[in-house]
Scaffold this motif. Structure first.
Motif, PDB file in Angstrom:
ATOM      1  N   ASN A 248       0.811  -1.224   0.000  1.00 40.67           N
ATOM      2  CA  ASN A 248       0.000   0.000   0.000  1.00 40.67           C
ATOM      3  C   ASN A 248       0.848   1.281   0.000  1.00 40.67           C
ATOM      4  OD1 ASN A 248       0.980  -0.024   2.576  1.00 40.67           O
ATOM      5  ND2 ASN A 248      -1.002  -0.066   3.616  1.00 40.67           N
ATOM      6  N   ARG A 249       2.196   1.123   0.019  1.00 33.08           N
ATOM      7  CA  ARG A 249       3.041   2.318  -0.092  1.00 33.08           C
ATOM      8  C   ARG A 249       3.554   2.521  -1.522  1.00 33.08           C
ATOM      9  NH1 ARG A 249       5.017   0.091   4.725  1.00 33.08           N
ATOM     10  NH2 ARG A 249       6.978  -0.537   3.733  1.00 33.08           N
ATOM     11  N   TYR A 250       3.197   1.594  -2.410  1.00 33.21           N
ATOM     12  CA  TYR A 250       3.549   1.759  -3.825  1.00 33.21           C
ATOM     13  C   TYR A 250       2.487   2.664  -4.438  1.00 33.21           C
ATOM     14  CZ  TYR A 250       7.096  -1.986  -4.315  1.00 33.21           C
ATOM     15  OH  TYR A 250       8.234  -2.752  -4.239  1.00 33.21           O
ATOM     16  N   VAL A 251       2.798   3.932  -4.606  1.00 31.20           N
ATOM     17  CA  VAL A 251       1.783   4.816  -5.198  1.00 31.20           C
ATOM     18  C   VAL A 251       1.610   4.455  -6.674  1.00 31.20           C
ATOM     19  CG1 VAL A 251       2.295   6.716  -3.628  1.00 31.20           C
ATOM     20  CG2 VAL A 251       3.462   6.610  -5.823  1.00 31.20           C
ATOM     21  N   GLU A 252       0.456   4.799  -7.195  1.00 32.75           N
ATOM     22  CA  GLU A 252       0.206   4.552  -8.615  1.00 32.75           C
ATOM     23  C   GLU A 252       0.353   5.877  -9.347  1.00 32.75           C
ATOM     24  OE1 GLU A 252      -3.412   3.041 -11.546  1.00 32.75           O
ATOM     25  OE2 GLU A 252      -3.709   3.004  -9.365  1.00 32.75           O
ATOM     26  N   ILE A 253       1.230   5.895 -10.358  1.00 33.05           N
ATOM     27  CA  ILE A 253       1.420   7.129 -11.129  1.00 33.05           C
ATOM     28  C   ILE A 253       0.381   7.144 -12.248  1.00 33.05           C
ATOM     29  CG2 ILE A 253       3.001   8.419 -12.624  1.00 33.05           C
ATOM     30  CD1 ILE A 253       5.310   7.228 -10.992  1.00 33.05           C
ATOM     31  N   LEU A 254      -0.509   8.117 -12.186  1.00 33.99           N
ATOM     32  CA  LEU A 254      -1.580   8.181 -13.178  1.00 33.99           C
ATOM     33  C   LEU A 254      -1.136   8.952 -14.414  1.00 33.99           C
ATOM     34  CD1 LEU A 254      -4.597   8.906 -10.804  1.00 33.99           C
ATOM     35  CD2 LEU A 254      -3.851   6.709 -11.733  1.00 33.99           C
ATOM     36  N   ASN A 255      -0.309   9.972 -14.202  1.00 34.72           N
ATOM     37  CA  ASN A 255       0.041  10.840 -15.320  1.00 34.72           C
ATOM     38  C   ASN A 255       1.303  11.610 -14.965  1.00 34.72           C
ATOM     39  OD1 ASN A 255      -0.176  12.163 -17.698  1.00 34.72           O
ATOM     40  ND2 ASN A 255      -1.856  13.512 -17.106  1.00 34.72           N
ATOM     41  N   VAL A 256       2.194  11.749 -15.925  1.00 40.00           N
ATOM     42  CA  VAL A 256       3.390  12.571 -15.721  1.00 40.00           C
ATOM     43  C   VAL A 256       3.281  13.776 -16.637  1.00 40.00           C
ATOM     44  CG1 VAL A 256       5.902  12.677 -15.901  1.00 40.00           C
ATOM     45  CG2 VAL A 256       4.816  10.552 -15.163  1.00 40.00           C
ATOM     46  N   VAL A 257       3.262  14.972 -16.052  1.00 42.36           N
ATOM     47  CA  VAL A 257       3.157  16.198 -16.849  1.00 42.36           C
ATOM     48  C   VAL A 257       4.527  16.856 -16.871  1.00 42.36           C
ATOM     49  CG1 VAL A 257       2.020  18.429 -17.089  1.00 42.36           C
ATOM     50  CG2 VAL A 257       0.767  16.482 -16.134  1.00 42.36           C
ATOM     51  N   LYS A 258       5.082  17.018 -18.052  1.00 39.64           N
ATOM     52  CA  LYS A 258       6.407  17.633 -18.158  1.00 39.64           C
ATOM     53  C   LYS A 258       6.246  19.088 -18.556  1.00 39.64           C
ATOM     54  CE  LYS A 258       8.986  13.510 -18.808  1.00 39.64           C
ATOM     55  NZ  LYS A 258       9.868  12.672 -19.516  1.00 39.64           N
ATOM     56  N   ALA A 259       6.779  19.954 -17.711  1.00 39.01           N
ATOM     57  CA  ALA A 259       6.719  21.384 -18.034  1.00 39.01           C
ATOM     58  C   ALA A 259       7.782  21.669 -19.088  1.00 39.01           C
ATOM     59  CB  ALA A 259       6.982  22.209 -16.790  1.00 39.01           C
ATOM     60  N   VAL A 260       7.405  22.456 -20.094  1.00 43.66           N
ATOM     61  CA  VAL A 260       8.380  22.836 -21.110  1.00 43.66           C
ATOM     62  C   VAL A 260       9.101  24.073 -20.601  1.00 43.66           C
ATOM     63  CG1 VAL A 260       8.682  23.591 -23.489  1.00 43.66           C
ATOM     64  CG2 VAL A 260       6.911  21.926 -22.930  1.00 43.66           C
ATOM     65  N   LYS A 261      10.415  23.930 -20.433  1.00 43.81           N
ATOM     66  CA  LYS A 261      11.191  25.057 -19.910  1.00 43.81           C
ATOM     67  C   LYS A 261      11.929  25.709 -21.060  1.00 43.81           C
ATOM     68  CE  LYS A 261      11.967  23.374 -15.268  1.00 43.81           C
ATOM     69  NZ  LYS A 261      12.920  22.847 -14.312  1.00 43.81           N
ATOM     70  N   ASN A 262      11.817  27.020 -21.156  1.00 48.41           N
ATOM     71  CA  ASN A 262      12.573  27.693 -22.208  1.00 48.41           C
ATOM     72  C   ASN A 262      13.705  28.522 -21.602  1.00 48.41           C
ATOM     73  OD1 ASN A 262      11.107  29.660 -21.020  1.00 48.41           O
ATOM     74  ND2 ASN A 262       9.866  30.188 -22.812  1.00 48.41           N
ATOM     75  N   THR A 263      13.931  28.335 -20.300  1.00 48.55           N
ATOM     76  CA  THR A 263      15.026  29.078 -19.685  1.00 48.55           C
ATOM     77  C   THR A 263      16.320  28.301 -19.873  1.00 48.55           C
ATOM     78  OG1 THR A 263      14.496  28.023 -17.583  1.00 48.55           O
ATOM     79  CG2 THR A 263      13.642  30.228 -17.912  1.00 48.55           C
ATOM     80  N   ALA A 264      17.424  29.041 -19.991  1.00 47.32           N
ATOM     81  CA  ALA A 264      18.733  28.413 -20.177  1.00 47.32           C
ATOM     82  C   ALA A 264      19.162  27.751 -18.869  1.00 47.32           C
ATOM     83  CB  ALA A 264      19.735  29.493 -20.564  1.00 47.32           C
ATOM     84  N   ASN A 265      19.979  26.725 -18.977  1.00 46.60           N
ATOM     85  CA  ASN A 265      20.517  26.103 -17.770  1.00 46.60           C
ATOM     86  C   ASN A 265      21.743  26.902 -17.333  1.00 46.60           C
ATOM     87  OD1 ASN A 265      21.465  24.601 -15.692  1.00 46.60           O
ATOM     88  ND2 ASN A 265      21.658  22.694 -16.826  1.00 46.60           N
ATOM     89  N   ILE A 266      21.590  27.652 -16.251  1.00 49.29           N
ATOM     90  CA  ILE A 266      22.670  28.546 -15.818  1.00 49.29           C
ATOM     91  C   ILE A 266      23.905  27.760 -15.370  1.00 49.29           C
ATOM     92  CG2 ILE A 266      21.173  30.484 -15.242  1.00 49.29           C
ATOM     93  CD1 ILE A 266      21.407  29.676 -12.273  1.00 49.29           C
ATOM     94  N   MET A 267      23.724  26.455 -15.034  1.00 45.86           N
ATOM     95  CA  MET A 267      24.871  25.665 -14.585  1.00 45.86           C
ATOM     96  C   MET A 267      25.830  25.351 -15.731  1.00 45.86           C
ATOM     97  SD  MET A 267      22.927  23.210 -11.878  1.00 45.86           S
ATOM     98  CE  MET A 267      24.328  22.166 -11.540  1.00 45.86           C
ATOM     99  N   ASP A 268      25.355  25.469 -16.968  1.00 48.42           N
ATOM    100  CA  ASP A 268      26.212  25.187 -18.120  1.00 48.42           C
ATOM    101  C   ASP A 268      26.849  26.440 -18.705  1.00 48.42           C
ATOM    102  OD1 ASP A 268      25.470  22.550 -17.889  1.00 48.42           O
ATOM    103  OD2 ASP A 268      23.833  22.719 -19.350  1.00 48.42           O
ATOM    104  N   ALA A 269      26.421  27.624 -18.233  1.00 48.07           N
ATOM    105  CA  ALA A 269      26.867  28.881 -18.852  1.00 48.07           C
ATOM    106  C   ALA A 269      28.322  29.191 -18.512  1.00 48.07           C
ATOM    107  CB  ALA A 269      25.972  30.026 -18.392  1.00 48.07           C
ATOM    108  N   LYS A 270      29.048  29.701 -19.506  1.00 46.12           N
ATOM    109  CA  LYS A 270      30.448  30.109 -19.303  1.00 46.12           C
ATOM    110  C   LYS A 270      30.512  31.539 -18.745  1.00 46.12           C
ATOM    111  CE  LYS A 270      32.612  26.512 -21.242  1.00 46.12           C
ATOM    112  NZ  LYS A 270      31.759  25.487 -20.649  1.00 46.12           N
ATOM    113  N   ILE A 271      29.517  32.345 -19.102  1.00 44.79           N
ATOM    114  CA  ILE A 271      29.463  33.728 -18.607  1.00 44.79           C
ATOM    115  C   ILE A 271      28.068  33.973 -18.034  1.00 44.79           C
ATOM    116  CG2 ILE A 271      29.561  36.176 -19.243  1.00 44.79           C
ATOM    117  CD1 ILE A 271      31.497  35.406 -21.491  1.00 44.79           C
ATOM    118  N   LEU A 272      28.007  34.421 -16.774  1.00 39.93           N
ATOM    119  CA  LEU A 272      26.723  34.738 -16.147  1.00 39.93           C
ATOM    120  C   LEU A 272      26.687  36.207 -15.756  1.00 39.93           C
ATOM    121  CD1 LEU A 272      26.017  31.668 -13.811  1.00 39.93           C
ATOM    122  CD2 LEU A 272      24.715  32.340 -15.824  1.00 39.93           C
TER     123      LEU A 272
END
Length: 348
Positions: free
Chosen positions: A205-229
């Protein structure tokens, strides 16, 4: 409670997080740190790969330093759920007895780490910034133990740094944020030494059931990869004023980021936040504009190669960590700086 036989516990284990059969970068960073720790202990680094049909990812882990890869592969592990994943990792720990267990402080790791540490009856130090092997307590005495994992993290809102050990229980467990540790140069052509292990999965009863996975579309850059911030703080004054930072970033081919105050004011999204509650970044150049330099922010950017601070308050703590500082009104300084750089780059 029976005392643990600490001698039985050997090796440095790293939880190799994957989602949709893609490994998370933090897995490679933790392997890099794991290799350092294993060298000091004269032992091996083992990656623990949990999922469904994930065996094909094992060689990537070898390329970044895993001596062995324990694969727990089961259809119940297709998507991350606390119960089956905690059962998988706790079973691996009980079976293979690692001395050290490292987990990335991602959304998954922050859920999995504490659950597993409670199950295997050990401690967990969260959000570590430094991990090293040393003596505990630090002062010599009859109780001093050697070869302990010393786990350092900011405490009390970042106002002090605490070094924590787990001398009487194993494994010694820590979570580490993405971007804090560094992966090694890839070992070309490395092949994984794979150990397959499956403790068996019986849904309860602790195994939850995943009904749906909603992926948010991100258009922001990944700041961790940037050479100049080009990073702005409360001192930028308004959302509109970030146009000045965007102009500078555009000229330099950089990315805009920010401090926590900017996110709290709703000027920029949280994906762009640098600091203890944001992301840890290591760009080649970091512009800190209108950022006072609270310790929580500095913790996320002090490893930058070059730090340039612009602030009208000459006593702002940011100047203590900056390589170059400009005391002045950013509304005047930034347009001048942007124009000068534009002209300089155009002439080359």
């Amino acid at each position: 409670m029976n005392k643990m036989n600490l001698e039985e516990y050997k090796g440095v284990f790293v939880f190799a997080q994957q989602v949709d059969n893609v490994l998370d970068g933090v897995a490679f960073e933790l392997l890099g740190k794991g290799k350092d720790l294993a060298k000091d202990l004269d032992t091996e680094v083992t990656a623990v790969l949990i999922g469904s049909d994930v065996k094909g990812l094992a060689d990537q882990l070898a390329v970044y330093g895993a001596d062995k890869v324990i694969v727990v592969d089961d259809p119940e592990l297709k998507d991350y759920r606390t119960e089956p994943y905690a059962h998988a990792l706790a079973s691996v720990i009980n079976e293979y007895k690692p001395e050290i267990m490292l987990v990335g402080a991602t959304a998954i790791g922050r859920d999995l780490g504490p659950t597993v540490s409670a199950r295997v009856k050990t401690g967990l130090t969260a959000d570590c910034t430094v991990l090293e092997i040393g003596d505990f307590p630090l002062a010599a005495g009859p109780d001093q133990k050697h070869n302990q994992l010393l786990m350092t993290r900011p405490a009390f809102g970042g106002n002090t740094i605490a070094t924590i050990a787990c001398p009487d229980n194993r494994p010694q467990m820590a979570t580490v944020r993405p971007g804090v540790m560094q992966k090694i140069a890839p070992i070309e052509g490395a092949k994984a030494n794979i150990i397959e292990y499956n403790p068996g999965f019986t849904p309860n009863n602790r195994y939850v059931e995943i009904l749906n996975v909603v992926k948010a579309v991100k258009n922001t850059a990944n700041i961790m990869d940037a050479k100049i911030l080009v990073s702005g703080g409360r001192g930028v004054g308004s959302k509109e004023n970030f146009k000045l930072l965007e102009d500078l970033a555009e000229v330099l081919g950089g990315t805009v980021s920010c401090s926590r105050a900017v996110v709290e004011n709703g000027w920029l999204p949280v994906d762009l936040q640098v600091g203890q509650t944001g992301k840890t970044v290591r760009p080649q150049i970091y512009f800190a504009i209108g950022i006072s330099g609270a310790i929580q922010h500095v913790a996320g950017m002090e490893e930058s190669d070059l730090i340039v601070a612009i602030n009208k308050d000459e006593s702002a703590p940011i100047f203590d960590v900056a390589d170059y500082g400009i005391v002045g009104d950013l509304n005047k300084v930034l347009p001048l700086l942007t124009e000068k750089l534009k002209a300089e780059l155009a002439s080359k």
